[in-house]
Every structure is written in structure tokens, then in C-alpha cells.
Design a protein around this motif. Structure first.
Motif, PDB file in Angstrom:
ATOM      1  N   MET A 146       0.843  -1.191   0.000  1.00  0.00           N
ATOM      2  CA  MET A 146       0.000   0.000   0.000  1.00  0.00           C
ATOM      3  C   MET A 146       0.882   1.246   0.000  1.00  0.00           C
ATOM      4  N   PRO A 147       0.477   2.297  -0.732  1.00  0.00           N
ATOM      5  CA  PRO A 147       1.251   3.549  -0.693  1.00  0.00           C
ATOM      6  C   PRO A 147       1.310   4.079   0.720  1.00  0.00           C
ATOM      7  N   LYS A 148       2.446   4.641   1.077  1.00  0.00           N
ATOM      8  CA  LYS A 148       2.609   5.162   2.425  1.00  0.00           C
ATOM      9  C   LYS A 148       2.034   6.571   2.534  1.00  0.00           C
ATOM     10  N   LYS A 149       1.568   6.877   3.737  1.00  0.00           N
ATOM     11  CA  LYS A 149       1.032   8.202   4.007  1.00  0.00           C
ATOM     12  C   LYS A 149       2.191   9.104   4.401  1.00  0.00           C
ATOM     13  N   VAL A 150       2.408  10.159   3.594  1.00  0.00           N
ATOM     14  CA  VAL A 150       3.549  11.062   3.779  1.00  0.00           C
ATOM     15  C   VAL A 150       3.021  12.453   4.120  1.00  0.00           C
ATOM     16  N   LEU A 151       3.322  12.917   5.316  1.00  0.00           N
ATOM     17  CA  LEU A 151       2.875  14.219   5.787  1.00  0.00           C
ATOM     18  C   LEU A 151       4.019  15.222   5.706  1.00  0.00           C
ATOM     19  N   ALA A 152       3.814  16.317   4.979  1.00  0.00           N
ATOM     20  CA  ALA A 152       4.789  17.407   4.920  1.00  0.00           C
ATOM     21  C   ALA A 152       4.367  18.502   5.875  1.00  0.00           C
ATOM     22  N   VAL A 153       5.226  18.841   6.826  1.00  0.00           N
ATOM     23  CA  VAL A 153       4.949  19.890   7.810  1.00  0.00           C
ATOM     24  C   VAL A 153       5.858  21.079   7.531  1.00  0.00           C
ATOM     25  N   ILE A 154       5.265  22.251   7.420  1.00  0.00           N
ATOM     26  CA  ILE A 154       6.014  23.492   7.193  1.00  0.00           C
ATOM     27  C   ILE A 154       5.855  24.351   8.450  1.00  0.00           C
ATOM     28  N   PRO A 155       6.877  24.433   9.288  1.00  0.00           N
ATOM     29  CA  PRO A 155       6.773  25.300  10.465  1.00  0.00           C
ATOM     30  C   PRO A 155       6.909  26.761  10.036  1.00  0.00           C
ATOM     31  N   ALA A 156       6.003  27.620  10.483  1.00  0.00           N
ATOM     32  CA  ALA A 156       6.032  29.022  10.051  1.00  0.00           C
ATOM     33  C   ALA A 156       5.399  29.892  11.140  1.00  0.00           C
ATOM     34  N   ARG A 157       6.156  30.186  12.170  1.00  0.00           N
ATOM     35  CA  ARG A 157       5.618  31.031  13.235  1.00  0.00           C
ATOM     36  C   ARG A 157       5.652  32.494  12.819  1.00  0.00           C
ATOM     37  N   GLY A 158       4.888  33.304  13.523  1.00  0.00           N
ATOM     38  CA  GLY A 158       4.763  34.703  13.140  1.00  0.00           C
ATOM     39  C   GLY A 158       5.925  35.571  13.574  1.00  0.00           C
ATOM     40  N   GLY A 159       6.537  35.271  14.713  1.00  0.00           N
ATOM     41  CA  GLY A 159       7.610  36.118  15.210  1.00  0.00           C
ATOM     42  C   GLY A 159       8.913  35.870  14.477  1.00  0.00           C
ATOM     43  N   SER A 160       9.574  36.951  14.052  1.00  0.00           N
ATOM     44  CA  SER A 160      10.877  36.841  13.410  1.00  0.00           C
ATOM     45  C   SER A 160      11.624  38.142  13.647  1.00  0.00           C
ATOM     46  N   LYS A 161      12.778  38.061  14.301  1.00  0.00           N
ATOM     47  CA  LYS A 161      13.540  39.260  14.626  1.00  0.00           C
ATOM     48  C   LYS A 161      14.428  39.694  13.459  1.00  0.00           C
ATOM     49  N   GLY A 162      15.021  38.734  12.753  1.00  0.00           N
ATOM     50  CA  GLY A 162      15.924  39.083  11.659  1.00  0.00           C
ATOM     51  C   GLY A 162      15.219  39.742  10.498  1.00  0.00           C
ATOM     52  N   VAL A 163      14.075  39.162  10.081  1.00  0.00           N
ATOM     53  CA  VAL A 163      13.253  39.708   8.992  1.00  0.00           C
ATOM     54  C   VAL A 163      11.815  39.725   9.486  1.00  0.00           C
ATOM     55  N   PRO A 164      11.270  40.879   9.857  1.00  0.00           N
ATOM     56  CA  PRO A 164       9.887  40.930  10.339  1.00  0.00           C
ATOM     57  C   PRO A 164       8.917  40.315   9.334  1.00  0.00           C
ATOM     58  N   ALA A 165       7.971  39.542   9.846  1.00  0.00           N
ATOM     59  CA  ALA A 165       6.973  38.857   9.005  1.00  0.00           C
ATOM     60  C   ALA A 165       7.644  38.055   7.899  1.00  0.00           C
ATOM     61  N   LYS A 166       8.740  37.392   8.248  1.00  0.00           N
ATOM     62  CA  LYS A 166       9.576  36.718   7.247  1.00  0.00           C
ATOM     63  C   LYS A 166       8.807  35.698   6.416  1.00  0.00           C
ATOM     64  N   ASN A 167       7.985  34.888   7.054  1.00  0.00           N
ATOM     65  CA  ASN A 167       7.325  33.814   6.310  1.00  0.00           C
ATOM     66  C   ASN A 167       6.280  34.312   5.322  1.00  0.00           C
ATOM     67  N   LEU A 168       5.915  35.592   5.439  1.00  0.00           N
ATOM     68  CA  LEU A 168       4.988  36.199   4.485  1.00  0.00           C
ATOM     69  C   LEU A 168       5.713  37.063   3.464  1.00  0.00           C
ATOM     70  N   ALA A 169       7.025  37.195   3.576  1.00  0.00           N
ATOM     71  CA  ALA A 169       7.783  38.033   2.646  1.00  0.00           C
ATOM     72  C   ALA A 169       7.688  37.453   1.238  1.00  0.00           C
ATOM     73  N   PRO A 170       7.335  38.270   0.252  1.00  0.00           N
ATOM     74  CA  PRO A 170       7.225  37.740  -1.116  1.00  0.00           C
ATOM     75  C   PRO A 170       8.591  37.572  -1.777  1.00  0.00           C
ATOM     76  N   VAL A 171       8.773  36.450  -2.428  1.00  0.00           N
ATOM     77  CA  VAL A 171       9.921  36.194  -3.293  1.00  0.00           C
ATOM     78  C   VAL A 171       9.356  35.729  -4.629  1.00  0.00           C
ATOM     79  N   GLY A 172       9.717  36.405  -5.686  1.00  0.00           N
ATOM     80  CA  GLY A 172       9.079  36.103  -6.960  1.00  0.00           C
ATOM     81  C   GLY A 172       7.597  36.352  -6.931  1.00  0.00           C
TER      82      GLY A 172
END
Length: 394
Positions: A1-27
């Protein structure tokens, strides 16, 4: 049977180096959405979840197609580990065979690389796996006396005579789910290395990293150009986009600009051969903008101070979702519209910040056929930019 593969992307809101880093647009795409898209494109991944404590990140993740797990406060501080976030998310997905940790701060991770680490565990018997890039550098460490880490400073062998070293990219990891629960960390048992292209290795930790990512995005994302299936409208800035940003003033103070015949042909093709809604949107108050719109036979809104507000209102009136809009601009006053439109496009000679925020960049400068080039993206190579004379518009 195909295996169940879970991809987890950790993305908390706090970021000191780049504010709102995980929402920063690239491309033109928020970092968290780029990671979600890469995971969704992987053949072996069955579930994609973003672990976050931030409502805006959660909204962006859902819009990109991921599920969201609300991260509790005790796992959201500066000292919280990525492993803790993954273990917490894993609790909500029973029956998972393989769990992936994918970092949103690696903007150029590909679906193939994610499949690579997943396959190492799901198909090839590894307990854990990670993405690496070949490294040939001599590494030094400071101390009472500087010394070599991966070499003896008294002996400098040629690259081909040294063992191959690999740099951990920080982009993607895979773990057997049960083994991960037991070990509590990402490396255990047999660990496989999955080689990636070193040119694409970049982790965003500070504003300089973000600037480099935005400069590189048009090169790495060049294959991802919009199609007619992706959009419902094309909205064009005027100065610097349909012109070369220069103004001629005659002795009576009248302003003239030069436009490109090829752009007119491109707009006409989009107007007559597609169901797309077209609009010129400009802050410029000069009647030349309205004159050009009449010539092209498309609507115009000009003399607009807040183009993003006008764009949102126009989308509402036309029943068009902003994420289905291709917006073409060249300068910093276009950035609010870039944040609103699903396909922000910069002309080749746009301001550096604008090109960095764009999802696609033309190879042609503004006023020299850039709009014709965009029409060719949508309608095919028969509309390749011609070398034709500019035509003055008064």
C-alpha cells in the motif's frame, strides 16, 4: 500500500531578523506559499500542513492549498524547536508513515527534492534523510589559533584528492514517523543524503538573504510564466511600463511620450482574442494616458493616488478575484498593487525592489515591447516582440 507522507512546514509569526519573514514575497509569492506549492507538487506527499501561531500566515497557507495546525504559545517562542512543531502537528495525523520537515525560508526548494527525501524513507529503507549540496570549501574555525575543521592546514590536497563533503541545505528533511516520535529529533538510524543543486541553496535569515532571493527568483522561476488559464484580467501601469519613462515637453508646455507599436499589437490581440478584462491604471493625470487608452480601446483609470484601492474596487465591480489579475508595473508605487494581484509582473528595467517583488519579469524594458512580450506569454510565440519604431503620442 502507498505510504502516508505528511509534509509539515513550520512558520511562526515572530521573526527578529526579517519581520513577518514567512509572508515576505519572493518572486511575487509569500515564502510560506512557495513551500506549500513545492510540497503539493511532490509525487509522494499525501498531506501538506503549515504549523503556525499567526492568523495572516494561516490565511496565506490555506490560500496556497495547505491545511493549518494552530501552534500553541509554548511552541511559538524564540527557543521553540522545529522538531517540537513537527511532533505537535503529527499528533493530528494518525496513520502517518513518513513525516517531512520543509522550511519556508528555503525559497528555491523543488518538488523533486522533496520527493527525494520522501523516497529515501518511504521507498528506500532509510530512517531519516536530508537535502545536501556538494561542498568543496576548506572550513576554518577561530580559537586561540585558527585551525582547519575539515582539513589539516599543513596539507592542502587538490579537490579531486579530497573526500567529498556535503553541506546541509536546511531545506527538507524526512523521517520515519514512528522512529521520529521515539527519537524526538530529525536524525536517527540510517540517514540518507539527497543531493541538490548548490546554485539553488539559500536560507533566508536576514534582510540581505531576502534581497538575494528576490534578485535570483526571476532566474529560478523563469519557467513559471502565467497562462490564460491562470488569469481573468490584465492591468497595466502606464509610465515606465508602456513608455520608457521619459517625457518630451514642447515650447507650450505640452507633454509627449513614446509608445511601442508592438505593445499596441499585443494589447489588441489580448482584447480581441481572449475573454480577459483589460485596464490601464495610472497615477499620471496627463491627458496622454486617456488618449492612449482610447487608441487601444480599453478602459482607463488615471490620476489615481492609491492604485491598490482603485484596483480592489475595480476587481469588485468586475467580479474578478485579485489573485486572478496580472498586474504590470515598474516602480515602487506599484508595490501595493503587486501585493494585491496574483500575478505581479515587472518590466526588465523596473526598480530593483519591484523586480524582486515580481512573480515574473519580462526580458524587454518598458516602452520597448514589454507588453507585447507578456501577450506572447499568454497567446504563444507568434507574438514575439518585434523590433519596430516607437510612435509618439500627444
Amino acid at each position: 500500500m502507498p505510504k502516508k507522507v505528511l509534509a509539515v512546514i513550520p512558520a511562526r509569526g515572530g521573526s527578529k531578523g526579517v519581520p513577518a519573514k514567512n509572508l515576505a514575497p519572493v518572486g511575487g509569492v509569500p515564502l510560506v506559499a512557495r513551500a506549500v506549492r513545492a510540497c503539493l507538487g511532490a509525487r509522494l506527499v499525501t498531506d501538506v500542513v503549515v504549523s503556525t501561531d499567526d492568523a495572516a500566515i494561516a490565511e496565506a497557507a490555506r490560500a496556497a492549498g495547505a491545511e493549518v495546525v494552530a501552534r500553541p504559545a509554548e511552541l511559538s517562542g524564540d527557543t521553540a524547536t522545529s522538531e517540537a512543531a513537527v511532533l505537535h502537528a503529527l499528533e493530528s495525523y494518525e496513520g502517518t508513515d513518513v513525516v517531512l520537515l520543509v522550511q519556508a525560508t528555503s525559497p528555491f526548494i523543488t518538488s523533486e527534492e522533496i520527493d527525494g527525501v520522501a523516497a529515501a524513507v518511504a521507498e528506500n529503507g532509510a530512517d531519516s534523510a536530508l537535502t545536501v549540496a556538494p561542498s568543496h570549501g576548506f572550513i576554518w574555525r577561530e580559537g586561540a589559533e585558527a585551525h582547519g575543521v575539515n582539513h589539516d592546514k599543513a596539507y592542502r590536497p587538490r579537490r579531486q584528492d579530497r573526500p567529498q563533503d556535503y553541506l546541509e541545505t536546511g531545506a527538507a528533511y524526512a523521517m520515519d514517523a514512528e522512529g521520529f516520535r521515539t527519537a524526538g529529533h530529525r536524525f536517527f538510524g540510517r540517514t540518507d543524503l539527497v543531493r541538490t543543486d548548490p546554485a539553488r541553496v539559500l536560507e533566508i535569515d536576514d534582510p540581505h538573504d531576502l534581497a538575494r532571493a528576490r534578485a535570483l527568483a526571476p532566474h529560478f522561476d523563469s519557467a513559471a510564466l502565467p497562462t490564460l488559464a491562470d488569469i481573468d484580467a490584465v492591468v497595466l501601469d502606464f509610465d515606465g511600463t508602456q513608455t520608457d519613462d521619459r517625457v518630451l515637453i514642447d515650447s507650450e508646455g505640452r507633454e509627449l511620450v513614446a509608445v511601442h507599436r508592438g505593445d499596441g499589437l499585443g494589447v489588441a490581440a489580448l482584447r480581441d482574442r481572449t475573454p480577459l478584462r483589460l485596464l490601464i491604471l495610472s497615477t499620471e493625470q496627463n491627458p496622454v494616458v486617456a488618449a492612449r487608452a482610447r487608441k487601444l480601446r480599453i478602459p482607463v483609470l488615471h490620476g489615481i493616488d492609491r492604485k491598490d484601492i482603485a484596483l480592489k474596487q475595480w476587481c469588485d465591480e468586475q467580479s474578478i478575484a485579485p489573485e486572478r489579475v496580472l498586474y504590470v508595473g515598474n516602480d515602487v508605487n506599484d508595490l501595493p498593487c503587486f501585493a494585491l494581484a496574483g500575478w505581479p509582473v515587472a518590466v526588465a528595467d523596473a526598480h530593483d525592489v519591484v523586480r524582486g517583488a515580481a512573480r515574473a519579469v519580462t526580458t524587454t524594458p518598458g516602452g520597448e515591447g514589454a507588453i507585447r512580450e507578456i501577450a506572447a506569454w499568454l497567446l504563444g510565440p507568434t507574438l514575439n516582440t518585434p523590433h519596430t519604431l516607437n510612435t509618439p503620442t500627444q
